[in-house]
Design a protein around this motif. Sequence first.
Motif, PDB file in Angstrom:
ATOM      1  N   ARG A   1       0.834  -1.214   0.000  1.00 38.48           N
ATOM      2  CA  ARG A   1       0.000   0.000   0.000  1.00 38.48           C
ATOM      3  C   ARG A   1       0.861   1.253   0.000  1.00 38.48           C
ATOM      4  N   HIS A   2       1.893   1.260   0.818  1.00 43.92           N
ATOM      5  CA  HIS A   2       2.770   2.429   0.845  1.00 43.92           C
ATOM      6  C   HIS A   2       3.585   2.542  -0.447  1.00 43.92           C
ATOM      7  N   GLU A   3       4.019   1.414  -0.980  1.00 44.11           N
ATOM      8  CA  GLU A   3       4.777   1.456  -2.233  1.00 44.11           C
ATOM      9  C   GLU A   3       3.916   2.006  -3.370  1.00 44.11           C
ATOM     10  N   PHE A   4       2.675   1.507  -3.478  1.00 44.87           N
ATOM     11  CA  PHE A   4       1.856   1.985  -4.593  1.00 44.87           C
ATOM     12  C   PHE A   4       1.434   3.435  -4.383  1.00 44.87           C
ATOM     13  N   ALA A   5       1.242   3.845  -3.124  1.00 39.63           N
ATOM     14  CA  ALA A   5       0.978   5.265  -2.867  1.00 39.63           C
ATOM     15  C   ALA A   5       2.158   6.112  -3.339  1.00 39.63           C
ATOM     16  N   SER A   6       3.380   5.636  -3.084  1.00 39.62           N
ATOM     17  CA  SER A   6       4.570   6.346  -3.550  1.00 39.62           C
ATOM     18  C   SER A   6       4.599   6.421  -5.071  1.00 39.62           C
ATOM     19  N   ILE A   7       4.304   5.303  -5.723  1.00 38.03           N
ATOM     20  CA  ILE A   7       4.304   5.276  -7.192  1.00 38.03           C
ATOM     21  C   ILE A   7       3.264   6.246  -7.751  1.00 38.03           C
TER      22      ILE A   7
ATOM     23  N   PHE B   1      -5.159   9.846  -8.387  1.00 34.15           N
ATOM     24  CA  PHE B   1      -4.031   9.305  -7.633  1.00 34.15           C
ATOM     25  C   PHE B   1      -3.943   9.946  -6.243  1.00 34.15           C
ATOM     26  N   ALA B   2      -4.208  11.250  -6.178  1.00 30.40           N
ATOM     27  CA  ALA B   2      -4.142  11.945  -4.889  1.00 30.40           C
ATOM     28  C   ALA B   2      -5.204  11.406  -3.932  1.00 30.40           C
ATOM     29  N   LYS B   3      -6.429  11.205  -4.436  1.00 25.89           N
ATOM     30  CA  LYS B   3      -7.499  10.658  -3.603  1.00 25.89           C
ATOM     31  C   LYS B   3      -7.178   9.226  -3.167  1.00 25.89           C
ATOM     32  N   ALA B   4      -6.624   8.446  -4.086  1.00 27.58           N
ATOM     33  CA  ALA B   4      -6.305   7.050  -3.775  1.00 27.58           C
ATOM     34  C   ALA B   4      -5.208   6.964  -2.727  1.00 27.58           C
ATOM     35  N   SER B   5      -4.195   7.809  -2.853  1.00 27.95           N
ATOM     36  CA  SER B   5      -3.100   7.825  -1.874  1.00 27.95           C
ATOM     37  C   SER B   5      -3.617   8.269  -0.512  1.00 27.95           C
ATOM     38  N   GLU B   6      -4.473   9.295  -0.525  1.00 27.73           N
ATOM     39  CA  GLU B   6      -5.051   9.781   0.726  1.00 27.73           C
ATOM     40  C   GLU B   6      -5.848   8.679   1.425  1.00 27.73           C
ATOM     41  N   LYS B   7      -6.655   7.970   0.653  1.00 29.94           N
ATOM     42  CA  LYS B   7      -7.495   6.924   1.236  1.00 29.94           C
ATOM     43  C   LYS B   7      -6.660   5.744   1.733  1.00 29.94           C
TER      44      LYS B   7
ATOM     45  N   TYR C   1      15.793   7.869 -15.987  1.00 26.17           N
ATOM     46  CA  TYR C   1      16.518   7.533 -14.754  1.00 26.17           C
ATOM     47  C   TYR C   1      15.897   8.238 -13.548  1.00 26.17           C
ATOM     48  N   LEU C   2      15.563   9.521 -13.696  1.00 30.76           N
ATOM     49  CA  LEU C   2      14.971  10.283 -12.598  1.00 30.76           C
ATOM     50  C   LEU C   2      13.627   9.688 -12.184  1.00 30.76           C
ATOM     51  N   ILE C   3      12.832   9.294 -13.172  1.00 28.28           N
ATOM     52  CA  ILE C   3      11.500   8.760 -12.880  1.00 28.28           C
ATOM     53  C   ILE C   3      11.597   7.406 -12.178  1.00 28.28           C
ATOM     54  N   VAL C   4      12.303   6.465 -12.799  1.00 27.56           N
ATOM     55  CA  VAL C   4      12.309   5.085 -12.296  1.00 27.56           C
ATOM     56  C   VAL C   4      13.011   4.999 -10.944  1.00 27.56           C
ATOM     57  N   SER C   5      14.076   5.758 -10.755  1.00 24.82           N
ATOM     58  CA  SER C   5      14.790   5.711  -9.479  1.00 24.82           C
ATOM     59  C   SER C   5      13.988   6.344  -8.349  1.00 24.82           C
ATOM     60  N   SER C   6      12.923   7.059  -8.686  1.00 27.40           N
ATOM     61  CA  SER C   6      12.118   7.752  -7.676  1.00 27.40           C
ATOM     62  C   SER C   6      10.821   7.033  -7.335  1.00 27.40           C
ATOM     63  N   LEU C   7      10.488   5.965  -8.042  1.00 29.99           N
ATOM     64  CA  LEU C   7       9.156   5.370  -7.900  1.00 29.99           C
ATOM     65  C   LEU C   7       8.813   4.998  -6.459  1.00 29.99           C
ATOM     66  N   VAL C   8       9.697   4.265  -5.792  1.00 27.15           N
ATOM     67  CA  VAL C   8       9.449   3.883  -4.400  1.00 27.15           C
ATOM     68  C   VAL C   8      10.360   4.728  -3.515  1.00 27.15           C
ATOM     69  N   GLN C   9       9.759   5.681  -2.832  1.00 28.86           N
ATOM     70  CA  GLN C   9      10.523   6.565  -1.963  1.00 28.86           C
ATOM     71  C   GLN C   9      10.934   5.851  -0.671  1.00 28.86           C
TER      72      GLN C   9
ATOM     73  N   ALA D   1       5.906   1.926   6.343  1.00 27.49           N
ATOM     74  CA  ALA D   1       5.430   0.544   6.442  1.00 27.49           C
ATOM     75  C   ALA D   1       6.058  -0.176   7.627  1.00 27.49           C
ATOM     76  N   GLY D   2       6.877   0.547   8.412  1.00 19.10           N
ATOM     77  CA  GLY D   2       7.474  -0.021   9.615  1.00 19.10           C
ATOM     78  C   GLY D   2       8.730  -0.830   9.380  1.00 19.10           C
ATOM     79  N   LEU D   3       9.389  -0.598   8.240  1.00 20.59           N
ATOM     80  CA  LEU D   3      10.591  -1.382   7.915  1.00 20.59           C
ATOM     81  C   LEU D   3      11.861  -0.617   8.260  1.00 20.59           C
ATOM     82  N   ASP D   4      12.943  -1.358   8.343  1.00 22.90           N
ATOM     83  CA  ASP D   4      14.278  -0.767   8.453  1.00 22.90           C
ATOM     84  C   ASP D   4      14.640  -0.240   7.063  1.00 22.90           C
ATOM     85  N   VAL D   5      14.727   1.077   6.932  1.00 22.03           N
ATOM     86  CA  VAL D   5      14.895   1.687   5.609  1.00 22.03           C
ATOM     87  C   VAL D   5      16.209   1.258   4.963  1.00 22.03           C
ATOM     88  N   SER D   6      17.277   1.244   5.714  1.00 23.01           N
ATOM     89  CA  SER D   6      18.585   0.871   5.140  1.00 23.01           C
ATOM     90  C   SER D   6      18.551  -0.549   4.594  1.00 23.01           C
ATOM     91  N   ARG D   7      17.989  -1.466   5.371  1.00 20.30           N
ATOM     92  CA  ARG D   7      17.935  -2.846   4.904  1.00 20.30           C
ATOM     93  C   ARG D   7      16.991  -2.974   3.701  1.00 20.30           C
TER      94      ARG D   7
END
Length: 313
Positions: free
Chosen positions: A86-92, A138-144, A246-254, A261-267
């Motif tokens: 959910r967080h990944e697709f909201a980022s995308i 997309f904004a409404k979907a991310s908000e929800k 490159y700018l687009i694809v490298s930015s998809l998942v922030q 999502a509660g993960l260790d960001v570095s890992r």
Amino acid sequence: MTAALDPQGLTEVPDNVVSLQDSGPNEVSERLLASAARLSRNAMTEIDWSLPMEPDKYGCSPEWSSLYGTDYWNEMTQEQQISLTRHEFASIMCIGIWFEMILQEMVIRDQYLGDYHSPEFQFALVEIADECRHSLMFAKASEKMVGKSYRPHPRIGRAGKHFGVLARDEVAYAGILVAEEILDVFQRGCMRDERVLPFIRTVNEIHVLEEARHMKFAREEVRESMKGISAARRHSSALLISVGAYLIVSSLVQPQAYADAGLDVSRARREAAGNEHYHSMIRSSCIHLMEFLDEMGLLTKPALRYYRKVHMI
């Protein structure tokens, strides 16, 4: 309305989109205008945004998660996996909004002193209107789904502004293709997956249908712009397009999506960077794009370096 399978056999696309002949921007635009008049949809009225979300539904097909198949993914509970998608697709979706705003600016600039009576100009306005609705969707979907927005790194945000100013003709429209074709394959794979939230499936379906027209228009504009250009301009355009990709694809998942999502960001970033499954999914989404860029003479050696950095080829 009859329909035909798209080249990857993932969904049905109306005949009046897939059967268009490459006969020039005005001829193609005239038929796309007719298609838009009959088939355009509005997520603001079609989706009931007040309905509660089913807790066991993903934000996208699990196979499209940047961590799918990694040790980290396998250690997660299903609840954590659902939260991550959910967080990944909201980022995308939010990165999609960012680039669609650049896209709208490029199209307006390109058509600024166009032939206002022409189908090409009129469909460009339809495309801009579509993109405004898509961004709102997309904004409404991310908000929800997650209750927040994601933005690219400030440095990439500034680079995007420069790209929007520099992009003209084939660079602008090939840039549109890069963003839309990657999302297109991703969303086709998710829109019929019953594991995914129903309103997200509808969001994907609407976007896929309407972007089929936009991609057709962009391809025709690239073909028209490439006629008779110099080798120097072709090489310069190829490099600019690849940098934009490159700018687009490298930015998809922030990275913040992993944190939320509660993960260790570095890992998470480390395992995503080495995830061959995800890289393969990205490459599969770019096959037709790369074939088209190659046909147009826009896959130069310097450009290929940027595509390889983000696993587009």
